[in-house]
Design a protein around this motif. Sequence first.
Motif, PDB file in Angstrom:
ATOM      1  N   SER A  63     -11.244 -36.525   8.059  1.00  0.00           N
ATOM      2  CA  SER A  63     -12.324 -37.494   8.244  1.00  0.00           C
ATOM      3  C   SER A  63     -11.926 -38.597   9.225  1.00  0.00           C
ATOM      4  N   ARG A  64     -10.688 -39.004   9.206  1.00  0.00           N
ATOM      5  CA  ARG A  64     -10.229 -40.015  10.161  1.00  0.00           C
ATOM      6  C   ARG A  64     -10.216 -39.483  11.589  1.00  0.00           C
ATOM      7  N   ALA A  65     -10.144 -38.148  11.727  1.00  0.00           N
ATOM      8  CA  ALA A  65     -10.205 -37.526  13.052  1.00  0.00           C
ATOM      9  C   ALA A  65     -11.655 -37.289  13.484  1.00  0.00           C
ATOM     10  N   GLY A  66     -12.624 -37.645  12.621  1.00  0.00           N
ATOM     11  CA  GLY A  66     -14.023 -37.599  13.018  1.00  0.00           C
ATOM     12  C   GLY A  66     -14.866 -36.498  12.426  1.00  0.00           C
ATOM     13  N   SER A  67     -14.350 -35.735  11.465  1.00  0.00           N
ATOM     14  CA  SER A  67     -15.139 -34.659  10.860  1.00  0.00           C
ATOM     15  C   SER A  67     -15.102 -34.781   9.345  1.00  0.00           C
ATOM     16  N   LEU A  68     -16.235 -34.502   8.725  1.00  0.00           N
ATOM     17  CA  LEU A  68     -16.290 -34.518   7.264  1.00  0.00           C
ATOM     18  C   LEU A  68     -16.176 -33.114   6.678  1.00  0.00           C
ATOM     19  N   ILE A  69     -15.907 -32.118   7.546  1.00  0.00           N
ATOM     20  CA  ILE A  69     -15.740 -30.731   7.119  1.00  0.00           C
ATOM     21  C   ILE A  69     -14.406 -30.224   7.640  1.00  0.00           C
ATOM     22  N   ILE A  70     -13.619 -29.618   6.774  1.00  0.00           N
ATOM     23  CA  ILE A  70     -12.364 -28.988   7.191  1.00  0.00           C
ATOM     24  C   ILE A  70     -12.737 -27.615   7.748  1.00  0.00           C
ATOM     25  N   GLU A  71     -12.504 -27.432   9.049  1.00  0.00           N
ATOM     26  CA  GLU A  71     -12.958 -26.210   9.729  1.00  0.00           C
ATOM     27  C   GLU A  71     -11.826 -25.496  10.443  1.00  0.00           C
ATOM     28  N   ASN A  72     -11.998 -24.168  10.537  1.00  0.00           N
ATOM     29  CA  ASN A  72     -11.137 -23.328  11.370  1.00  0.00           C
ATOM     30  C   ASN A  72      -9.654 -23.521  11.089  1.00  0.00           C
ATOM     31  N   ARG A  73      -9.303 -23.500   9.829  1.00  0.00           N
ATOM     32  CA  ARG A  73      -7.896 -23.639   9.440  1.00  0.00           C
ATOM     33  C   ARG A  73      -7.458 -22.367   8.726  1.00  0.00           C
ATOM     34  N   THR A  74      -6.184 -22.045   8.863  1.00  0.00           N
ATOM     35  CA  THR A  74      -5.582 -20.915   8.171  1.00  0.00           C
ATOM     36  C   THR A  74      -4.392 -21.424   7.373  1.00  0.00           C
ATOM     37  N   PHE A  75      -4.364 -21.077   6.102  1.00  0.00           N
ATOM     38  CA  PHE A  75      -3.301 -21.486   5.193  1.00  0.00           C
ATOM     39  C   PHE A  75      -2.596 -20.214   4.716  1.00  0.00           C
ATOM     40  N   ILE A  76      -1.291 -20.117   4.972  1.00  0.00           N
ATOM     41  CA  ILE A  76      -0.524 -18.923   4.617  1.00  0.00           C
ATOM     42  C   ILE A  76       0.619 -19.325   3.687  1.00  0.00           C
ATOM     43  N   ASP A  77       0.672 -18.705   2.518  1.00  0.00           N
ATOM     44  CA  ASP A  77       1.734 -18.975   1.538  1.00  0.00           C
ATOM     45  C   ASP A  77       1.859 -20.461   1.226  1.00  0.00           C
ATOM     46  N   CYS A  78       0.740 -21.147   1.100  1.00  0.00           N
ATOM     47  CA  CYS A  78       0.740 -22.586   0.827  1.00  0.00           C
ATOM     48  C   CYS A  78       0.445 -22.872  -0.639  1.00  0.00           C
ATOM     49  N   LEU A  79       0.888 -24.033  -1.085  1.00  0.00           N
ATOM     50  CA  LEU A  79       0.483 -24.569  -2.377  1.00  0.00           C
ATOM     51  C   LEU A  79      -0.615 -25.588  -2.080  1.00  0.00           C
ATOM     52  N   ILE A  80      -1.817 -25.315  -2.554  1.00  0.00           N
ATOM     53  CA  ILE A  80      -2.972 -26.183  -2.337  1.00  0.00           C
ATOM     54  C   ILE A  80      -3.145 -26.997  -3.617  1.00  0.00           C
TER      55      ILE A  80
END
Length: 130
Positions: free
Chosen positions: A34-51
């Motif tokens: 949001s601080r970068a100007g978007s209220l939607i998290i878009e076009n990201r890939t998460f691999i072997d992550c803990l969310i």
Amino acid sequence: MTDATAPITLELLGPGPEYNKANVWLPQLFMETSRAGSLIIENRTFIDCLIEGPGVLLPLEGCSFDGCNMGDAHGDPRNLLLQPVGPQRVTGAIPLKDCKFINCRFLGVGFTGSKAYLDNMVSALGGAPQ
């Protein structure tokens, strides 16, 4: 012994587009986005992550969860889901678009969306539709 009065500092997650074997705290990811100007998290890939939550994800379109552990449902996959009450919007959820989660683990995360999405999630997690 740690100093209980010391401030907690977090390393920036950054704009991605790919995160590998990272611990992703959802409130931090949303605030950075949001601080970068978007209220939607878009076009990201998460691999072997803990969310990590606390948080509620609202997958809008183009999101996939492949080989993921969606979290402890305490015996019923519906426990991971929250059904919206209003017909148009969900306030307070973290919206995602065109994001891929591959072999990730979710901790303290709920999911929301349309009835069709929620029914598909329950089915994919091995439960009966609502």
